[in-house]
Design an enzyme around this catalytic site. Sequence first.
Site, short mmCIF file in Angstrom:
data_model
loop_
_atom_site.label_atom_id
_atom_site.label_comp_id
_atom_site.label_asym_id
_atom_site.label_seq_id
_atom_site.Cartn_x
_atom_site.Cartn_y
_atom_site.Cartn_z
N GLU A 152 46.94 28.63 65.96
CA GLU A 152 46.45 27.69 66.98
C GLU A 152 46.26 26.29 66.41
OE1 GLU A 152 42.80 28.92 68.86
OE2 GLU A 152 42.53 26.99 69.86
N ARG A 168 31.26 39.37 70.55
CA ARG A 168 31.67 38.18 69.80
C ARG A 168 30.52 37.19 69.62
NH1 ARG A 168 35.90 35.05 71.66
NH2 ARG A 168 37.16 34.95 69.78
N GLU A 222 36.57 38.14 62.27
CA GLU A 222 37.70 37.89 63.17
C GLU A 222 38.54 36.79 62.52
OE1 GLU A 222 36.90 37.32 67.42
OE2 GLU A 222 38.36 35.69 67.46
N LYS A 266 33.39 38.75 75.13
CA LYS A 266 33.11 37.33 74.94
C LYS A 266 32.15 36.97 76.08
CE LYS A 266 35.37 32.76 75.04
NZ LYS A 266 36.63 32.03 74.92
N TRP A 326 34.37 19.10 71.95
CA TRP A 326 35.77 19.47 71.96
C TRP A 326 36.63 18.29 71.51
CZ3 TRP A 326 36.04 22.62 77.24
CH2 TRP A 326 35.50 23.90 77.01
N ASP A 345 35.94 26.95 64.32
CA ASP A 345 36.98 27.64 65.09
C ASP A 345 38.33 27.62 64.38
OD1 ASP A 345 38.21 28.97 67.11
OD2 ASP A 345 38.34 27.29 68.49
N GLU A 373 31.95 29.49 76.13
CA GLU A 373 32.96 28.66 76.79
C GLU A 373 33.03 28.92 78.29
OE1 GLU A 373 36.53 29.25 74.32
OE2 GLU A 373 35.87 27.54 73.11
N ARG A 403 47.06 30.75 73.44
CA ARG A 403 47.34 30.38 72.03
C ARG A 403 48.48 31.21 71.45
NH1 ARG A 403 44.81 25.85 73.10
NH2 ARG A 403 42.63 26.15 73.58
N ARG A 422 27.54 22.06 66.38
CA ARG A 422 28.22 23.27 66.82
C ARG A 422 28.31 24.31 65.71
NH1 ARG A 422 34.49 23.58 69.04
NH2 ARG A 422 34.77 25.80 68.66
#
Length: 708
Positions: free
Chosen positions: A400, A332, A394, A295, A551, A372, A299, A176, A343
Amino acid sequence: MIIFLYFITGTQWASGQNKLDGSELWFTHMETIESASFACPSFIWIPQSSPTFTIIHKELKSGLNKLYNREVKDVSRLNSNGLCVGTSSQKDLSSYFKKEELSVLGNDGYIIRTTGNNVTIIIANTDLGALYGTYHYLRYLQTDNTHKANFDIVEVPSYQRRILNHWDNLDGTVERGYAGHSIWQWKDLPQKISPGYIEYARANASIGINGTVLNNVNANPAVLSIEYLKKVKTLADIFRPYGIKVYLSINFSSPSVLGGLTTADPLNKDVRIWWQDKAKQIYSLIPDFGGFVVKANSEGLPGPQDFGRTHADGANMLADVLESYGGIIMWRAFVYNPNGNDRAKQAYNEFKPLDGKFRKNVILQVKNGPVDFQPREPFSPLFGAMQHTTLMPELQITQEYLGFSDHLVYLGTLFKEFLNSDTYTNGRNSTVSRITDGSVYDDSITAVAGVANIGLDSNWCGHHFAQANWYAFGRLAWNHQLSARKIAKEWLMQTFSHDQDFLNQMSGVMMESREATVNYMTPLGLHHLMGWGHHYGPEPWCEISGARPDWLPTYYHKADSIGVGFNRSSSGSNAVSQYAEPLLSVYNDPALCPEELLLWFHHLPWNYELINGRDLWSELCYRYSMGVEQVKYFQCTWNSLQSKVDKNRFNDVQNKLAIQLKEAIWWRDACLLYFQTFSHRPIPSQLDQPKSKLEDLKELKFLKTHHN
Ligand code: GCU
């Protein structure tokens, strides 16, 4: 020795030549102040010596020289018309201050005060506090317009740890990242040192940033190999005098992938020993190493759940390992699975039951919104809900989801909107900023992170105005009470010009730019309409067979013949239940829900009537069109200021604005034409009608490599 050499040759500022290509960041416009509020000091006295005081001395000599065109003399005592910088351990200086006022400064705070005899003293408890005071003094000379004769400034940072997160990979690519390759030259380290490292440290220190996570959260285990740790040590040594601590993102399965163990189970003895040995090795090289970002089980990455353990088990094992060294774990909370559950609810569902189960040196790193980094999201409901766990926000500085480095989008307003959000979890005024800065809960660690937008591009960030987002992050991490407009003006003055007209016009553009982007990308609470994978450009229709549904845009907008939006109210996914009252009731009711979040929380009919009397469909059309008009206005404003900006940067920004306008139109047309296939309503005739056909827009394929 190496540090010293680069110190002399490495900085743009030291070279005395403005290249006007953006490489000098906010040190570009350091020119003689014509109508200076403050007289130039005639003398400088710096009674202490250390690598940090060497920097302080150099910055002051060169800064004052540039600003006043005068060579300021060094002296060895307090002289009238003098400037003196030191720490409270220096009796000659501390005697001018009350004990209590010095003690509240903590490690990083400072006082800048003009005492009798016209002596200005910058005092702090540490060398680094004195460095921050020095940078503030120079900034103040350039940007203050109150025209007070004397200094009386006391500053203590809002957060203890003000950290940049680099999503930089060891192969030099940046996840990103839209400003070229990584600034870390891993291949050349530790032998060869890029001058950019000092410039990087200096830029960060000048705005109060005091930590850097060097590598991507999707961490390559190799970063913990001795080969890489030696490279990391070299960077840490360079950054130390500027107060920048180094942290690393780690891969949870490092003990098996790197260490050859058969497991990475956090409760396994050998795994624990592996981490203990690793920590010992790290701290023997870097005694002030900051800690790890993790993390995990996110994902597709490994984590404690792979072994039937919880996030707390994983985080606490690592926290125990780093505890005696003073290291911290930034764990995270960005976790979600395609399990059918909304989500936006998943991080809360996962972490709320673990509240109070984390060690003191664990801090949960939570993205500002529950999904996100969208152009607009409500704040994550974890803020305030975790009353017995320390949380850090964060933020994403790299754009992005906001047009990469092609769109002018000032994020100061986004950051402020988030920090000022009242969570109502501890009575009123439980804003996110107060929840996370230790005011509401007695947190022993406070921190904030921003995902960096820095790369090897000559202007560091890809777009000249993207530098303002790095700057704004640092300034807000230091003082979250600053207004976004003040920060924008400060940045413009130091970067471009002191011309009042320029400042007013361009701060106006910056202040409006994020809302414009929301309008042409995702108005009224829509979100995640962008292309799959690369996240650039509109693809609300995007369907990829086999792709995770969460996604894909259709998961988020849920457009159908009845209406559009994600029903997160009590009749839908009930994500609203994760917010405290009165927010819960406000978000739950479309009539009360703030319009900018309407379709985040509700699926509403196309003919739903809004406060201004328009129906939902027409309002969407107006908002999308308004976004385009706003970019046209940015373009006109910039063009009208041509005589006030150097040619290089004028052209660069002009070209970027042309791309932004083209793409704002692309967003508007693609989204409206697509949603029209459900609403079956006309675009109001007063508005520009799309010139393209939906079929053609669907054919447009964006290649990420064009932009990276
Ligand atoms: C987003 C982003 C990823 C990143 C992830 C994270 O999903 O697209 O590139 O790795 O956030 O924050 O972990």
